[in-house]
Design an enzyme around this catalytic site. Structure first.
Site, PDB file in Angstrom:
ATOM      1  CG  ASN A   1     -14.455  -2.235  -6.584  1.00  0.00           C
ATOM      2  OD1 ASN A   1     -13.822  -2.385  -7.608  1.00  0.00           O
ATOM      3  ND2 ASN A   1     -14.694  -1.036  -6.055  1.00  0.00           N
TER       4      ASN A   1
ATOM      5  CG  ASN B   1      -8.769   1.058   0.471  1.00  0.00           C
ATOM      6  OD1 ASN B   1      -9.915   0.595   0.481  1.00  0.00           O
ATOM      7  ND2 ASN B   1      -8.543   2.364   0.438  1.00  0.00           N
TER       8      ASN B   1
ATOM      9  CG  MET C   1     -18.064   3.230   3.330  1.00  0.00           C
ATOM     10  SD  MET C   1     -16.968   3.928   2.068  1.00  0.00           S
ATOM     11  CE  MET C   1     -17.094   5.674   2.463  1.00  0.00           C
TER      12      MET C   1
ATOM     13  CG  ASP D   1      -7.615   6.929   1.887  1.00  0.00           C
ATOM     14  OD1 ASP D   1      -7.925   5.727   1.886  1.00  0.00           O
ATOM     15  OD2 ASP D   1      -8.445   7.852   1.961  1.00  0.00           O
TER      16      ASP D   1
ATOM     17  N   GLY E   1     -21.280  -3.136  -3.116  1.00  0.00           N
ATOM     18  CA  GLY E   1     -20.457  -4.284  -3.457  1.00  0.00           C
ATOM     19  C   GLY E   1     -20.154  -4.445  -4.931  1.00  0.00           C
TER      20      GLY E   1
ATOM     21  CG  HIS F   1      -8.844   6.651  -2.007  1.00  0.00           C
ATOM     22  ND1 HIS F   1      -9.777   6.844  -1.008  1.00  0.00           N
ATOM     23  CD2 HIS F   1      -8.453   7.886  -2.403  1.00  0.00           C
ATOM     24  CE1 HIS F   1      -9.940   8.140  -0.807  1.00  0.00           C
ATOM     25  NE2 HIS F   1      -9.150   8.797  -1.642  1.00  0.00           N
TER      26      HIS F   1
ATOM     27  CB  ILE G   1     -10.396   4.541   9.773  1.00  0.00           C
ATOM     28  CG1 ILE G   1     -10.759   5.761   8.917  1.00  0.00           C
ATOM     29  CG2 ILE G   1      -8.876   4.460   9.959  1.00  0.00           C
ATOM     30  CD1 ILE G   1     -10.419   7.079   9.573  1.00  0.00           C
ATOM     31  CG  LEU G   2      -9.189  -1.492   8.029  1.00  0.00           C
ATOM     32  CD1 LEU G   2      -8.284  -2.394   7.183  1.00  0.00           C
ATOM     33  CD2 LEU G   2     -10.374  -2.288   8.553  1.00  0.00           C
TER      34      LEU G   2
ATOM     35  CB  SER H   1      -4.799   5.109  -5.878  1.00  0.00           C
ATOM     36  OG  SER H   1      -4.643   6.360  -6.509  1.00  0.00           O
TER      37      SER H   1
END
Length: 214
Positions: A15, A106, A89, A144, A13, A108, A91-92, A135
């Site tokens: 970020n 997001n 981590m 991504d 965490g 990356h 994938i949505l 990015s």
């Protein structure tokens, strides 16, 4: 009103903490209305009060779709303006992406479209890249693959390994993400036809931002 942020996180965490610090300092006009994780032991959850935490283990659901539906409902319940993937981590799934279309951001750790997915730092080294970075992009159904809003670069130095390069990228990740979130919170950022708009102008190439790197 401050922008309402729903944060998705799976790890330590860092970020998220940068976001909380910026809110506390008054440099980000936002509030974190929930932190959502697929890992009950994620340290990110400890950075906010228990009332803001939602966590479930995906393996306790019948299938991926059931977990995604529960997560989407939980996010919707806090009525976010933006859904922020900060080290999430998983994938949505399509349901989540469609339900919050053009509102999911997001960060990356690569200069997309290079090095999508995992192990980006080692892959940059293996590829002989002269520069690397991070990015911030909109999230779509492709891994991504959403439109990139902004990037920050760092040099790849002689003698780098994956850990030293990762540390250098992390130093620019936080200010990069905060810059984009400031645009979002101020109502200056949105998406149209899959492309970012800043102040109503289409962004055909990502913003290139520079920050001090360790």
């Amino acid at each position: 009103m401050p922008a309402r942020l729903a944060i998705l996180a799976s790890g330590r965490g860092s970020n998220l903490q940068a976001i909380l610090d910026a809110i506390h300092a008054g440099t980000l006009d936002a509030q974190v209305v929930g932190v959502f994780s697929d890992r009950p032991d994620a340290h990110a959850l400890q950075r906010v009060p228990e009332a803001l935490r939602w966590t479930r283990r995906p393996k306790t659901f019948a299938d991926r779709a059931a977990f995604d539906a529960a997560l989407a409902d939980a996010i919707a319940a806090v009525a976010p303006d933006w859904v922020v993937c900060a080290g999430y981590m998983r994938i949505l799934g399509a349901e989540i992406v469609q339900r919050f279309a053009d509102r999911i951001l997001n960060i990356h750790p690569s200069l997309l479209p290079r090095h999508k997915g995992l192990h980006t730092h080692q892959r940059a080294l293996d590829a002989g890249d002269a520069e690397h970075g991070a990015s911030v992009h909109f999230v779509n159904a492709e891994l991504d693959g959403g439109a990139v809003i902004a990037q920050a670069t760092v040099p790849v130095l002689p003698g780098d390994d994956a850990d030293t390069l990762a540390a250098r990228v992390l130093a620019v990740e936080h200010p990069l993400f905060l810059h984009v979130l400031q645009l979002a919170a101020a109502g200056r950022l949105r998406a149209c036809d899959g492309l970012p708009l800043i102040d109503g102008q289409r962004l055909f190439t990502p913003l290139s931002l520079q920050f001090p790197a360790s």
